[in-house]
Design an enzyme around this catalytic site. Structure first.
Site, PDB file in Angstrom:
ATOM      1  NE  ARG A  65      44.676  42.195  35.344  1.00  0.00           N
ATOM      2  CZ  ARG A  65      43.692  43.039  35.634  1.00  0.00           C
ATOM      3  NH1 ARG A  65      42.700  43.217  34.774  1.00  0.00           N
ATOM      4  NH2 ARG A  65      43.702  43.721  36.757  1.00  0.00           N
ATOM      5  CG  HIS A  69      43.225  38.279  38.307  1.00  0.00           C
ATOM      6  ND1 HIS A  69      42.771  39.481  38.784  1.00  0.00           N
ATOM      7  CD2 HIS A  69      44.488  38.520  37.864  1.00  0.00           C
ATOM      8  CE1 HIS A  69      43.715  40.413  38.639  1.00  0.00           C
ATOM      9  NE2 HIS A  69      44.764  39.839  38.069  1.00  0.00           N
ATOM     10  CG  ASN A  94      39.235  39.899  40.317  1.00  0.00           C
ATOM     11  OD1 ASN A  94      40.362  39.737  39.855  1.00  0.00           O
ATOM     12  ND2 ASN A  94      38.725  39.088  41.233  1.00  0.00           N
TER      13      ASN A  94
END
Length: 324
Positions: A65, A69, A94
């Site tokens: 992830r 991101h 986030n």
């Protein structure tokens, strides 16, 4: 001294062995060979990740992830790692990203033997690769040579939402130079990890404001998820993205088989299984034999998005701060 990135600061996806040496831009396999007095920095990072994953197998999902991101916002420049009152870390998507301490540990281990040479952006990519391979995936080779970005602003964070349509998701990935097949295999990162109820509760109770659940949800899964995510709950529980309990922490193709059986948790996960633009790729991923290779290939391509190389950016001393 280093300093935090504050609001307004604006300075200035293992490929098989036959792919050794393949480059994206100025990235290359083995970029650090000969640059660290004979030290193998990739092995050093791998050792750190091996130690962490023994204690916490969930870090593979966290690192996957994190890389996504980071790379989807201004490219793979480690801007997600920077601290600051208005840095990317503070953007809502986030707030649940984790694993920063793992990258800090890997950076410290590398700096101890090779100071000022290895970028935080490369460490994210190497660490993610190692976590994948230690969790059942392929030990794919990664290109290195990235440099670290100098800007990290919350307002730059514009990530695809879990409820995005397949067509809009294809466009979002295309804007990063990634094709439909890349998108489907990168979503395969959901073979590990969890999603909070708040991200899919509408599918359980009020899909698209109909007052009814999403008709594509498997009826038994709907019952299970409603128990886990009560409509008026005050606690935001989680559900495994791969509903096969034997492989919730394993990087494999089980996720695709689950969504073909209408057991996708997020809306985009479920919709790629029946949208004509993506369905055949999902079927191939679910029942074919090349998931590990295709996932690795997609991760390498993700890692090449809008990279900084050469004299661009910097090599941070600490991954959390730009150099002064």
């Amino acid at each position: 001294m280093s300093k935090p990135v504050l609001a307004g600061l604006a300075i200035g996806l293992i490929f098989m062995s036959s792919f050794t040496g393949q480059c994206y831009g100025q990235l290359q396999v083995g970029f650090y060979e000969g640059k660290c007095s004979g030290k193998n920095v990739e092995a050093i990072v791998g050792g750190v990740i091996a130690g962490w994953i023994k204690k916490d197998p969930t870090i593979v999902a966290a690192l996957l992830r994190m890389q996504f991101h980071d790379c989807f916002v201004n490219g793979c420049d480690a801007s997600i790692l920077l601290d600051g009152s208005n840095s990317e870390k503070t953007a809502f998507p986030n707030l649940s990203v984790r694993g920063f301490d793992i990258i800090d540990a890997a950076k410290a281990a590398v700096e101890a033997v090779c100071p000022g040479v290895v970028s935080c952006a490369d460490i994210i990519v190497m660490a993610t690769r190692d976590a994948v391979s230690l969790s059942g995936g392929e030990q794919y080779r990664v290109q290195t040579g990235r440099r670290d970005g100098l800007v990290s602003l919350a307002q730059n964070v514009n990530l695809p939402a879990p409820s995005i349509s397949v067509s809009d998701s294809i466009k979002a990935f295309a804007n990063k130079g990634l094709g439909v097949i890349d998108m489907v295999y990168l979503l395969g990162g959901h073979t590990v990890g969890v999603a909070h109820c708040s991200l899919f509760k509408d599918r359980l109770y009020n899909f698209k404001n109909t007052g009814m659940p999403d008709p594509t949800v498997d009826p038994m899964l709907l019952i299970t998820l409603r128990l886990k995510c009560p409509q008026n709950a005050t606690i935001d529980n989680t559900a495994y993205l791969d509903q096969n309990p034997q492989s919730s922490f394993v990087v494999d193709n089980s996720y695709y088989r689950q969504i073909l059986f209408r057991k996708g948790i997020l809306q985009i996960d479920q919709e790629i299984s029946f949208d004509p633009q993506t369905m055949l790729t999902v079927i191939n991923a679910a029942w074919g034999y090349d998931f590990s290779f295709q996932f690795a290939q997609a991760m390498v391509k993700l890692g090449a998005v809008q990279v900084l190389t050469g004299t661009q950016g910097e090599i941070r001393a600490s991954c959390r701060f730009v150099n002064s």
